[in-house]
Motif scaffolding. Structure first.
Motif, PDB file in Angstrom:
ATOM      1  N   ALA A 177      -8.757   2.229  -5.565  1.00 42.15           N
ATOM      2  CA  ALA A 177      -7.780   1.277  -5.033  1.00 42.15           C
ATOM      3  C   ALA A 177      -7.568   0.108  -5.996  1.00 42.15           C
ATOM      4  CB  ALA A 177      -8.235   0.760  -3.671  1.00 42.15           C
ATOM      5  N   THR A 217     -13.888   4.650  -3.556  1.00 42.70           N
ATOM      6  CA  THR A 217     -12.597   4.247  -2.997  1.00 42.70           C
ATOM      7  C   THR A 217     -12.185   2.879  -3.525  1.00 42.70           C
ATOM      8  OG1 THR A 217     -13.065   5.536  -1.015  1.00 42.70           O
ATOM      9  CG2 THR A 217     -11.310   3.901  -0.842  1.00 42.70           C
ATOM     10  N   GLY A 219      -4.035  -0.107  -7.695  1.00 44.04           N
ATOM     11  CA  GLY A 219      -3.307  -1.313  -7.307  1.00 44.04           C
ATOM     12  C   GLY A 219      -2.964  -2.197  -8.492  1.00 44.04           C
ATOM     13  N   LEU A 227      -2.915  -3.200  -2.179  1.00 39.31           N
ATOM     14  CA  LEU A 227      -3.859  -2.091  -2.344  1.00 39.31           C
ATOM     15  C   LEU A 227      -5.129  -2.573  -3.047  1.00 39.31           C
ATOM     16  CD1 LEU A 227      -4.542   0.946  -2.186  1.00 39.31           C
ATOM     17  CD2 LEU A 227      -3.317   1.220  -4.351  1.00 39.31           C
ATOM     18  N   ALA A 228      -4.955  -3.308  -4.135  1.00 36.60           N
ATOM     19  CA  ALA A 228      -6.115  -3.779  -4.898  1.00 36.60           C
ATOM     20  C   ALA A 228      -6.959  -4.753  -4.091  1.00 36.60           C
ATOM     21  CB  ALA A 228      -5.657  -4.423  -6.207  1.00 36.60           C
ATOM     22  N   GLU A 243      -2.919   5.191   5.775  1.00 44.09           N
ATOM     23  CA  GLU A 243      -2.398   6.512   5.390  1.00 44.09           C
ATOM     24  C   GLU A 243      -1.482   7.080   6.464  1.00 44.09           C
ATOM     25  OE1 GLU A 243      -2.536   7.456   2.404  1.00 44.09           O
ATOM     26  OE2 GLU A 243      -4.021   5.981   1.799  1.00 44.09           O
ATOM     27  N   LEU A 290      -8.192   2.361   6.471  1.00 43.08           N
ATOM     28  CA  LEU A 290      -7.674   3.358   5.537  1.00 43.08           C
ATOM     29  C   LEU A 290      -6.949   4.476   6.285  1.00 43.08           C
ATOM     30  CD1 LEU A 290      -7.378   4.282   2.621  1.00 43.08           C
ATOM     31  CD2 LEU A 290      -9.617   5.389   2.816  1.00 43.08           C
ATOM     32  N   TYR A 315     -13.397  -2.311   0.445  1.00 43.19           N
ATOM     33  CA  TYR A 315     -14.402  -1.277   0.193  1.00 43.19           C
ATOM     34  C   TYR A 315     -15.482  -1.767  -0.773  1.00 43.19           C
ATOM     35  CZ  TYR A 315     -12.557   2.543   2.928  1.00 43.19           C
ATOM     36  OH  TYR A 315     -12.195   3.343   3.982  1.00 43.19           O
ATOM     37  N   PHE A 343      -7.359  10.870   1.556  1.00 39.75           N
ATOM     38  CA  PHE A 343      -7.820   9.527   1.905  1.00 39.75           C
ATOM     39  C   PHE A 343      -8.060   9.364   3.403  1.00 39.75           C
ATOM     40  CE2 PHE A 343      -6.246   8.267  -2.365  1.00 39.75           C
ATOM     41  CZ  PHE A 343      -7.467   7.788  -2.822  1.00 39.75           C
ATOM     42  N   GLU A 394      -2.738  11.736   0.506  1.00 38.12           N
ATOM     43  CA  GLU A 394      -2.909  10.924   1.708  1.00 38.12           C
ATOM     44  C   GLU A 394      -3.874  11.586   2.686  1.00 38.12           C
ATOM     45  OE1 GLU A 394       1.192  10.603   2.680  1.00 38.12           O
ATOM     46  OE2 GLU A 394       1.440   8.794   1.459  1.00 38.12           O
ATOM     47  N   CYS A 446      -7.551  -2.977   0.201  1.00 38.00           N
ATOM     48  CA  CYS A 446      -8.378  -1.769   0.233  1.00 38.00           C
ATOM     49  C   CYS A 446      -9.505  -1.849  -0.791  1.00 38.00           C
ATOM     50  CB  CYS A 446      -7.500  -0.544  -0.014  1.00 38.00           C
ATOM     51  SG  CYS A 446      -8.365   1.014   0.213  1.00 38.00           S
ATOM     52  N   GLY A 447      -9.164  -2.153  -2.028  1.00 38.84           N
ATOM     53  CA  GLY A 447     -10.188  -2.224  -3.067  1.00 38.84           C
ATOM     54  C   GLY A 447     -11.227  -3.293  -2.780  1.00 38.84           C
TER      55      GLY A 447
END
Length: 148
Positions: A31, A27, A35, A69-70, A106, A102, A77, A122, A119, A73-74
């Motif tokens: 991401a 993930t 991203g 996102l980067a 979503e 997450l 994770y 995820f 989605e 989330c990235g």
């Protein structure tokens, strides 16, 4: 779940822990990659992401959502996966938080932007991360590594 050590003292992880780390690193990679591509090409061309879907959001293009996102989330994770590798006691709560975040992200995308099948995938990944993290010992005691 119990962690065992191999002959040289490195921790061996259970199947659930390996699955959890695989989901976290996978993930994180998706991401971070997605991203960064959105931030580099804010018109969404790299990922064929139509900017018109952002019309009901505060965003005019994909640059800021890509960065969020980067980083969010990235980065989240990736940090969770690294903490599991290091057998850190904060790994379990961070994994639970990342999975719930997450799912929430979503759900927001489905409600505000539009539903897309990816989605739902995820949401499933977020749920799997939460379930696997909840199966870890509550204390999350660090691995006992033997010194060479």
């Amino acid at each position: 779940m119990m962690r065992h050590q191999d002959a040289v003292g490195a921790p061996r992880y259970s199947r659930e822990e390996r699955s959890l780390m695989g989901l976290e690193f996978g993930t994180a990679g998706a991401a971070l990659g997605g991203g960064i591509l959105l931030a580099l090409q804010p018109d969404g061309a790299f990922l064929h992401a139509d900017p018109s879907v952002l019309r009901r959001t505060p965003f005019r293009d994909w640059r800021l959502p890509g960065l969020l996102l980067a980083v969010g989330c990235g980065g989240g994770y990736l940090t969770a996966g690294m903490l599991h590798l290091r057998c850190h006691r904060a790994a379990r709560p961070l994994s639970i938080a990342a999975g719930l975040a997450l799912i929430g992200l979503e759900a927001w995308e489905i409600a505000v932007i539009e539903f897309q099948p990816l989605e739902a995938v995820f949401v499933g990944i977020g749920a799997a991360v939460v379930v696997l993290a909840l199966r870890l010992p509550r204390e999350g005691a660090p691995c006992r590594r033997t010194q060479p």
